[in-house]
Enzyme design. Structure first.
Site, PDB file in Angstrom:
ATOM      1  N   HIS A 286      -0.426  -7.836   3.356  1.00 49.26           N
ATOM      2  CA  HIS A 286      -0.287  -8.307   4.856  1.00 49.26           C
ATOM      3  C   HIS A 286      -1.261  -7.641   5.704  1.00 49.26           C
ATOM      4  O   HIS A 286      -1.205  -7.773   6.838  1.00 49.26           O
ATOM      5  CB  HIS A 286       1.334  -8.242   4.931  1.00 49.26           C
ATOM      6  CG  HIS A 286       1.491  -6.675   5.287  1.00 49.26           C
ATOM      7  ND1 HIS A 286       1.641  -6.255   6.612  1.00 49.26           N
ATOM      8  CD2 HIS A 286       1.721  -5.720   4.497  1.00 49.26           C
ATOM      9  CE1 HIS A 286       2.182  -4.996   6.694  1.00 49.26           C
ATOM     10  NE2 HIS A 286       2.108  -4.550   5.254  1.00 49.26           N
TER      11      HIS A 286
ATOM     12  N   THR B 288       9.760  -7.824 -12.741  1.00 46.24           N
ATOM     13  CA  THR B 288       9.163  -8.738 -12.927  1.00 46.24           C
ATOM     14  C   THR B 288       8.146  -9.049 -11.962  1.00 46.24           C
ATOM     15  O   THR B 288       8.407  -8.780 -10.814  1.00 46.24           O
ATOM     16  CB  THR B 288       9.912  -9.903 -12.966  1.00 46.24           C
ATOM     17  OG1 THR B 288      11.127  -9.699 -13.964  1.00 46.24           O
ATOM     18  CG2 THR B 288       9.517 -11.381 -12.979  1.00 46.24           C
TER      19      THR B 288
ATOM     20  N   ASN C 209      -5.881   3.932  10.522  1.00 48.07           N
ATOM     21  CA  ASN C 209      -5.011   3.085  11.157  1.00 48.07           C
ATOM     22  C   ASN C 209      -4.670   3.092  12.630  1.00 48.07           C
ATOM     23  O   ASN C 209      -4.234   2.247  13.372  1.00 48.07           O
ATOM     24  CB  ASN C 209      -3.704   2.755  10.305  1.00 48.07           C
ATOM     25  CG  ASN C 209      -2.893   3.895   9.967  1.00 48.07           C
ATOM     26  OD1 ASN C 209      -3.642   4.991   9.555  1.00 48.07           O
ATOM     27  ND2 ASN C 209      -1.650   4.082  10.363  1.00 48.07           N
TER      28      ASN C 209
ATOM     29  N   SER D 267      -3.072  -3.612   0.543  1.00 46.13           N
ATOM     30  CA  SER D 267      -2.216  -4.064   1.106  1.00 46.13           C
ATOM     31  C   SER D 267      -2.346  -5.815   1.331  1.00 46.13           C
ATOM     32  O   SER D 267      -3.149  -6.195   1.844  1.00 46.13           O
ATOM     33  CB  SER D 267      -1.452  -3.643   2.139  1.00 46.13           C
ATOM     34  OG  SER D 267      -0.459  -4.213   2.721  1.00 46.13           O
TER      35      SER D 267
ATOM     36  N   CYS E 204       7.716   8.664  18.814  1.00 41.50           N
ATOM     37  CA  CYS E 204       8.750   7.789  18.100  1.00 41.50           C
ATOM     38  C   CYS E 204       8.059   7.080  16.875  1.00 41.50           C
ATOM     39  O   CYS E 204       8.444   6.749  16.037  1.00 41.50           O
ATOM     40  CB  CYS E 204       9.829   7.225  18.778  1.00 41.50           C
ATOM     41  SG  CYS E 204       9.006   6.073  20.216  1.00 41.50           S
TER      42      CYS E 204
ATOM     43  N   GLN F  50      -6.525  -0.588   5.621  1.00 43.67           N
ATOM     44  CA  GLN F  50      -7.132  -1.111   6.732  1.00 43.67           C
ATOM     45  C   GLN F  50      -8.606  -1.453   6.456  1.00 43.67           C
ATOM     46  O   GLN F  50      -9.309  -2.274   7.417  1.00 43.67           O
ATOM     47  CB  GLN F  50      -7.275  -0.017   7.936  1.00 43.67           C
ATOM     48  CG  GLN F  50      -5.848   0.313   8.351  1.00 43.67           C
ATOM     49  CD  GLN F  50      -5.165  -0.785   8.989  1.00 43.67           C
ATOM     50  OE1 GLN F  50      -5.967  -1.812   9.687  1.00 43.67           O
ATOM     51  NE2 GLN F  50      -3.859  -0.873   9.205  1.00 43.67           N
TER      52      GLN F  50
ATOM     53  N   ALA G 257       0.877  -1.184   0.105  1.00 45.15           N
ATOM     54  CA  ALA G 257      -0.023   0.042   0.088  1.00 45.15           C
ATOM     55  C   ALA G 257       0.854   1.121   0.192  1.00 45.15           C
ATOM     56  O   ALA G 257       0.537   2.144  -0.434  1.00 45.15           O
ATOM     57  CB  ALA G 257      -0.917   0.042   1.088  1.00 45.15           C
ATOM     58  N   THR G 258       2.006   0.932   0.680  1.00 54.66           N
ATOM     59  CA  THR G 258       2.788   2.314   0.515  1.00 54.66           C
ATOM     60  C   THR G 258       3.144   2.782  -0.976  1.00 54.66           C
ATOM     61  O   THR G 258       3.096   3.859  -1.370  1.00 54.66           O
ATOM     62  CB  THR G 258       4.304   2.245   1.105  1.00 54.66           C
ATOM     63  OG1 THR G 258       3.786   1.750   2.608  1.00 54.66           O
ATOM     64  CG2 THR G 258       5.142   3.239   1.337  1.00 54.66           C
TER      65      THR G 258
HETATM   66  C1  LIG Z   1      -0.103  -0.587   6.369  1.00 52.96           C
HETATM   67  C2  LIG Z   1      -0.627   0.595   6.044  1.00 52.96           C
HETATM   68  C3  LIG Z   1      -0.086   1.054   4.800  1.00 52.96           C
HETATM   69  C4  LIG Z   1       1.148   0.654   4.146  1.00 52.96           C
HETATM   70  O1  LIG Z   1       1.054  -0.726   3.439  1.00 52.96           O
HETATM   71  P1  LIG Z   1       2.413  -1.497   3.210  1.00 52.96           P
HETATM   72  O2  LIG Z   1       1.794  -2.763   2.263  1.00 52.96           O
HETATM   73  O3  LIG Z   1       2.918  -2.075   4.433  1.00 52.96           O
HETATM   74  O4  LIG Z   1       3.034  -0.683   2.388  1.00 52.96           O
HETATM   75  C5  LIG Z   1      -0.516   2.173   4.120  1.00 52.96           C
HETATM   76  N1  LIG Z   1      -1.986   2.584   4.602  1.00 52.96           N
HETATM   77  C6  LIG Z   1      -2.336   2.195   5.585  1.00 52.96           C
HETATM   78  C7  LIG Z   1      -3.530   2.956   6.097  1.00 52.96           C
HETATM   79  C8  LIG Z   1      -1.942   1.060   6.296  1.00 52.96           C
HETATM   80  O5  LIG Z   1      -2.676   0.718   7.147  1.00 52.96           O
END
Ligand SMILES: *Cc1c(COP(=O)(O)O)cnc(C)c1O
Length: 505
Positions: A207, A245, A157, A205, A330, A185, A77-78
């Site tokens: 994961h 790829t 999130n 995303s 942090c 999320q 998602a990033t």
């Molecule tokens: C975890 C998350 C991301 C980042 O997703 P990745 O797949 O880890 O890069 C972006 N936006 C939200 C709201 C998230 O919770």
């Protein structure tokens, strides 16, 4: 791999891979018919790999009501957020240079918007409303003639607050403005229908929905969004939008995770809401504990709480073995305590002392109950030791001298008191609002000062004591607060400001 088993309550950071997904990925990695590069469609093995990728693409599309051709695989998602903001805005730079987003977004969106700001775009940074999400009316007010893109997350999130994406989508569509939704999320937790909700770009995303890390997707609506500018060069994969790829096994795992999410989303949601309410009911009555964004919406997998009178780092340290997320500075994108929590009315110190519990398929009622017991015990102990909730009450006879220094807002607040008998200190009582290092230093000082002449308060060096405990020099500023408290305590004695007359010598 040692220590007590953690209770995993950080599903908003990452979900465990569903066993069927792991099995499908392992099989894909060793399947002789999937060895080829899925772009190598000139031969049969390449076409077999491509077919597997396309089947997975169809599963991702089905989860959000899109067509497969509108799904671009990314690393997560990033990357999807970056591609959506930078790619869509740059492709439309001639049409307008104004975008709208919020300060409650994931940092992938915030920092992409800052890149655009540096490139000359105007960015309107909306503030979430009292519910923790951005109100559609705020978007309506912020739209300008040259606005090209609105980017807002579906589920926050940090707090689980839900944005009314359908209303905002309709608004943007009526004004010809692209609407990007970070649904990392929300996917697998709330129903998503990119057509019904008029979403033009949507980030997913793997994961966050029981799939593998390192894979995600960007939905790009064919009719309204059309094209975006790629961020990378070097290959024609993914319609040229994402060269490199395509990782067949990652895509297969992600696709299966989406299929499973489609099948069990409603059941997951029902369970998570019940778990959230179970934990909320246990924590709600506790003095000093506030639930954040309560009743803001229906994302059941996140419960955020803030604690008054307790320092964030110490709270977080006391929560082991709970695997939860902390609200401390942090951990936040700005290095400041959470802006989202501040807007919900928390002080900076309370935002620091915030904990996000997030649930998933593996979370049980037993786990929730154990987490509640552990959390409440930690909060009660820390609050009992905090000057925010009571004055020090040292043991012994004789006049009482006291010194305080620092403040909760500054992050370190120390109150110390001791009885004086025959010119010597009784066991001092420290009340500490501070990080674990400051607390450990005060505990060592309490042992060291008991029985010493009162004048020892002047000669005691908390920095040296802390150094003996292995505390980093970076904590010196906080330790000076301890020194000030000791000096103020001594001044009490020297100025005769004690609570009862000193014994005659
Ligand atoms: C975890 C998350 C991301 C980042 O997703 P990745 O797949 O880890 O890069 C972006 N936006 C939200 C709201 C998230 O919770």
């Amino acid at each position: 791999m040692s220590g007590p088993a953690a209770i995993y309550l950080d599903h908003a950071a990452s979900t465990p891979v569903e066993p069927a997904v792991a099995a499908a990925m392992a099989a894909a990695l060793t399947d002789p018919s999937l060895v080829a590069n899925p772009s190598a469609v000139g031969h049969a093995p390449g076409r077999a790999a491509a077919a597997a990728v396309e089947a997975a693409r169809a599963e991702v599309a089905a989860l959000i009501g899109a067509t497969p051709a509108e799904v671009v695989f990314t690393s997560g998602a990033t990357e999807s957020d970056n591609l959506a903001l930078l790619g869509a805005a740059r492709f439309r730079r001639a049409r307008g240079r104004h975008i709208i987003t919020s300060l409650a977004e994931h940092r992938a969106v915030i920092e992409a918007a800052r890149v655009l700001e540096r490139e000359g775009w105007r960015v309107t940074w909306l503030r979430p409303g009292p519910s923790g999400s951005v109100e559609p009316s705020a978007v309506a007010e912020a739209l300008q003639p040259d606005t090209t893109l609105v980017s807002l997350m579906s589920v926050n999130n940090e707090t689980g607050a839900v944005t009314d994406v359908a209303t905002i989508g309709a608004l943007c569509r009526s004004r010809g403005v692209l609407f990007h939704v970070d649904a990392a999320q929300a996917a697998a937790r709330l129903p998503i229908d990119v057509r019904a909700q008029a979403i033009d770009l949507l980030s997913l995303s793997g994961h966050k929905l029981y799939g593998p890390k390192g894979i995600g997707a960007l939905f790009i609506d064919r009719q309204h969004a059309g094209r975006v500018e790629p961020l990378m060069v070097g290959g024609g994969q993914e319609r040229g939008l994402r060269p490199g790829t395509v990782p067949t096994h990652q895509v297969i795992g992600f696709g299966l995770a989406c299929r499973l999410a489609r099948g069990r989303g409603a059941e997951d949601r029902r369970r998570e809401l019940a778990l959230r309410e179970r934990l909320a009911a246990a924590l709600r009555p506790e003095p000093g504990v506030s639930l954040n964004a309560e009743g803001a919406g229906t994302a059941g997998h996140i419960l955020s709480v803030s604690v008054a009178g307790v320092e964030g780092e110490s709270l977080f340290a006391a929560l082991e073995p709970l695997a939860v997320a902390s609200g401390s500075a942090c951990a936040s994108p700005t290095g400041e305590p959470s802006y989202v929590l501040r807007l919900l009315g928390r002080t900076a110190a309370e935002a620091q002392a915030s904990v996000r519990f997030s649930f998933g398929r593996g979370t049980t009622e037993v786990g929730i109950d154990a987490a509640a017991v552990h959390f409440l015990a930690a909060v009660r102990r820390l609050r009992a030791e905090s000057p925010a909730t009571g004055d020090p009450a040292p043991a012994g006879e004789g006049p009482l001298i006291r010194g305080t220094a620092g403040s909760a807002e500054a992050g370190t607040w120390v109150a110390v008191a001791a009885r004086v008998e025959a010119g010597r200190l009784g066991p001092p009582d420290f009340r500490v609002f501070g990080c674990p290092d400051v607390r450990a230093t005060c505990a060592a000082l309490a042992r060291q000062l008991a029985g010493q002449p009162v004048a020892a308060l002047a000669g005691t060096n908390p920095l040296a004591v802390a150094a003996g405990l292995g505390v980093a020099r970076a904590k010196a500023g906080r330790l000076l607060v301890v020194q000030d408290a000791l000096r103020n305590c001594l001044a009490d004695w020297e100025n005769g400001r004690f609570l009862s007359a000193p014994a005659e010598p």
